[in-house]
Design an enzyme around this catalytic site. Structure first.
Site, PDB file in Angstrom:
ATOM      1  CG  ASN A  24       8.399   3.521   1.078  1.00  0.00           C
ATOM      2  OD1 ASN A  24       9.178   2.586   1.195  1.00  0.00           O
ATOM      3  ND2 ASN A  24       7.311   3.446   0.335  1.00  0.00           N
ATOM      4  CD  GLU A  70       6.395  -3.634  -1.888  1.00  0.00           C
ATOM      5  OE1 GLU A  70       7.056  -4.177  -1.002  1.00  0.00           O
ATOM      6  OE2 GLU A  70       5.646  -2.673  -1.672  1.00  0.00           O
ATOM      7  CB  CYS A 109       4.669   0.706  -3.701  1.00  0.00           C
ATOM      8  SG  CYS A 109       4.423  -0.449  -2.376  1.00  0.00           S
TER       9      CYS A 109
HETATM   10  O1  G3H Z   1       5.602   1.303  -0.350  1.00  0.00           O
HETATM   11  C1  G3H Z   1       5.334   0.118  -0.373  1.00  0.00           C
HETATM   12  C2  G3H Z   1       4.772  -0.577   0.800  1.00  0.00           C
HETATM   13  O2  G3H Z   1       4.839  -1.977   0.629  1.00  0.00           O
HETATM   14  C3  G3H Z   1       3.370  -0.147   1.094  1.00  0.00           C
HETATM   15  O3  G3H Z   1       2.932  -0.715   2.271  1.00  0.00           O
HETATM   16  O4  G3H Z   1       0.468  -0.558   2.040  1.00  0.00           O
HETATM   17  O5  G3H Z   1       1.513  -0.909   4.261  1.00  0.00           O
HETATM   18  O6  G3H Z   1       1.712   1.281   3.084  1.00  0.00           O
HETATM   19  P1  G3H Z   1       1.587  -0.190   2.942  1.00  0.00           P
END
Ligand code: G3H
Length: 486
Positions: free
Chosen positions: A161, A257, A291
């Site tokens: 993603n 993570e 996430c």
């Molecule tokens: O999908 C996991 C990422 O760490 C989310 O990052 O909050 O910048 O979308 P973000």
């Protein structure tokens, strides 16, 4: 990096100091946008993988001893190259992972900033000298000189993603501290990640310092993570895979993570317009495939109807369709993921949830759903859909909101919406998560903040300084002197 095979792009891996054609095995990659064929990636075998790790190990003996300020220079150059290529890379990413063009572009520029900030931060990491005589019984002839040293070879595993940003957020802090890196990107996203690697390579990174592996996770995953040359694993992905890695690689340090089920808790005294706009942006951007997406609303019953009134038009107005047109809701990464989202939606509907915005599925594209009256007996209350569906759970009071929020197996982030700072802090203090956002959607950035997942959401803290610290260790050299002049 790219060679043509039958008129199609074949992406090579960077190993040692070459873009290598390692063997004849390849994987086909299709665009989730329209199913078009994007090209081939290599399926590396165990011999290729051994070679990549051997290169990283050899290089680490040299890279570690390069002055930190010189290592930082490579990162500054990489950041500038990324900025020059931002539009080209954003286009590759858009077709590879179906993320809207504007977000792809901002991911690349955010990453350039991340890399530059990592270099700046590394230059502020100093050591300390501890006098021995602070402890009873010792004289002024003993000093511990403490500094941070690298861990060796870091295995970076990045998800689909954020193929650029979540690769760079592992690579940059690792390299600048003197580690060498082997990157294994998710197959969908690997083409974008290889463009990132090319920026590092074109910045002149020395041989073996950064290497890549591509191949199917279910075929080579265990071999890669268990590899004897891996000193540290930095992984972003699902909680299931994260737990699997953690079980198998006992004694290897990890930074992970993983998944989330971030709750937006809306209290009676919240600014409901602010809450609604943040919740919708937080839940539906990139079709909920983040996430940190808001994945459930816990709202106090007395303000629930008013909140719903504000949410509905915002969700109905979300742009659905093509990432080229900057739609918020774009096709999900694959049909299997879309089917899973629908399984959760259908189960909730069967059990009595109310579809106040009723979406639909067209292949891997899911039009947004907003479901009211979701209760704790529905899977949607607990599982992570990673899609554009948001459940509203009505609670009687703040303590029930906290109870439901904490019952989750996940503990990434939560939002609390309230105009009363004492109320917001009452909730924030009691939430079992890495971070609490007060009056804002859940999100990772800015990237120098600590980003922490507890329970099934992760291990350790990321964020530029925190990642640098995680991928280094303290080393003490003790200086013993004689207080004499002969
Ligand atoms: O999908 C996991 C990422 O760490 C989310 O990052 O909050 O910048 O979308 P973000």
């Amino acid at each position: 990096m790219i060679k043509k095979i039958d008129g199609h792009n074949m992406y090579y891996n960077y190993v040692g100091n070459n873009w290598l054609y390692t063997n004849d095995e390849k994987m086909e990659v299709f665009s989730p946008v329209d199913g078009s064929f994007l090209g081939y990636l290599q399926k590396m075998n165990t011999k290729d993988i051994d070679f990549a790790f051997a290169q990283a190990r050899k290089a680490s003996k040299v890279w570690e001893y390069l002055p930190a300020s010189e290592r930082a220079e490579y990162l500054y150059k990489t950041a500038s190259i990324l900025e020059e290529r931002a539009e080209e890379i954003a286009k590759v990413m858009m077709y590879e992972i179906a993320k809207d063009y504007k977000s792809c572009l901002s991911e690349v520029t955010r990453t350039a900033d991340y890399i530059r900030f990592s270099a700046d931060t590394a230059k502020t990491i100093s050591g300390e000298g501890i006098p021995g005589d602070l402890f009873p019984g010792y004289k002024q002839d003993k000093w511990s000189i403490v500094k941070r040293v690298p861990l060796g070879v870091v295995l970076a595993i990045s998800p689909f993603n954020y193929p650029i940003n979540l690769s760079a957020s592992k690579i940059a802090p690792a390299l600048v501290m003197g580690n060498t890196v082997v990157l294994k990107p998710a197959t969908q996203g690997a083409m974008s990640a290889l463009h990132l690697v090319k920026a590092f390579v074109d910045a002149g990174l020395p041989e073996g310092v950064l290497n890549t592996i591509t191949g199917k996770g279910n075929e080579i995953g265990d071999y890669v993570t268990d590899h004897i040359e891996v000193d540290f694993i930095n992984f972003t992905g699902s909680s299931r895979v994260g737990k699997d890695i953690a079980k198998k690689v006992a004694m290897k340090p990890l930074l992970m993570e993983l998944g989330g089920k971030d709750a937006a808790i809306v209290l009676e005294d919240a600014d409901l317009d602010l809450a609604a706009s943040n919740i919708v942006a937080g839940a539906y951007s990139y079709s909920g495939q983040r996430c940190t997406a808001v994945k459930r609303i816990l709202v106090i019953e007395s303000v629930a109807d008013k909140l719903v009134e504000k949410l509905v038009p915002l969700v109905q107005n979300l742009k659905v369709g093509n990432p080229e047109d900057n739609a918020t809701i774009t096709p999900l990464i694959d049909e299997k993921s879309a089917n899973y989202v629908m399984e959760l939606v259908d189960e909730a509907l069967d059990r009595g949830a109310k579809p106040i915005v009723k979406g639909k599925q067209e292949g891997n594209l899911i039009y947004p759903y907003l479901l009211d009256n979701v209760d704790v007996n529905m899977r949607l209350a607990w599982e992570e859909p990673f899609g554009p569906v948001l459940p509203i759970i009505r609670v009687k009071d703040v303590d029930e909101a906290i109870e439901f929020a904490n019952k989750s197996e996940y503990g990434l982030q939560s939002s609390v919406f309230s105009n009363n700072i004492d109320h917001a802090f009452y909730v924030a203090k009691r939430l079992e998560v890495g971070s609490v956002q007060i009056n804002n959607k859940t999100e990772r950035g800015p990237d120098h903040f600590p980003f922490i997942g507890v329970k099934s959401s992760g291990i350790g803290a990321q964020g530029i300084r925190y990642s640098i610290e995680a991928m280094s260790r303290l080393k003490a050299t003790i200086l013993n002197t004689k207080d004499e002049y002969k």
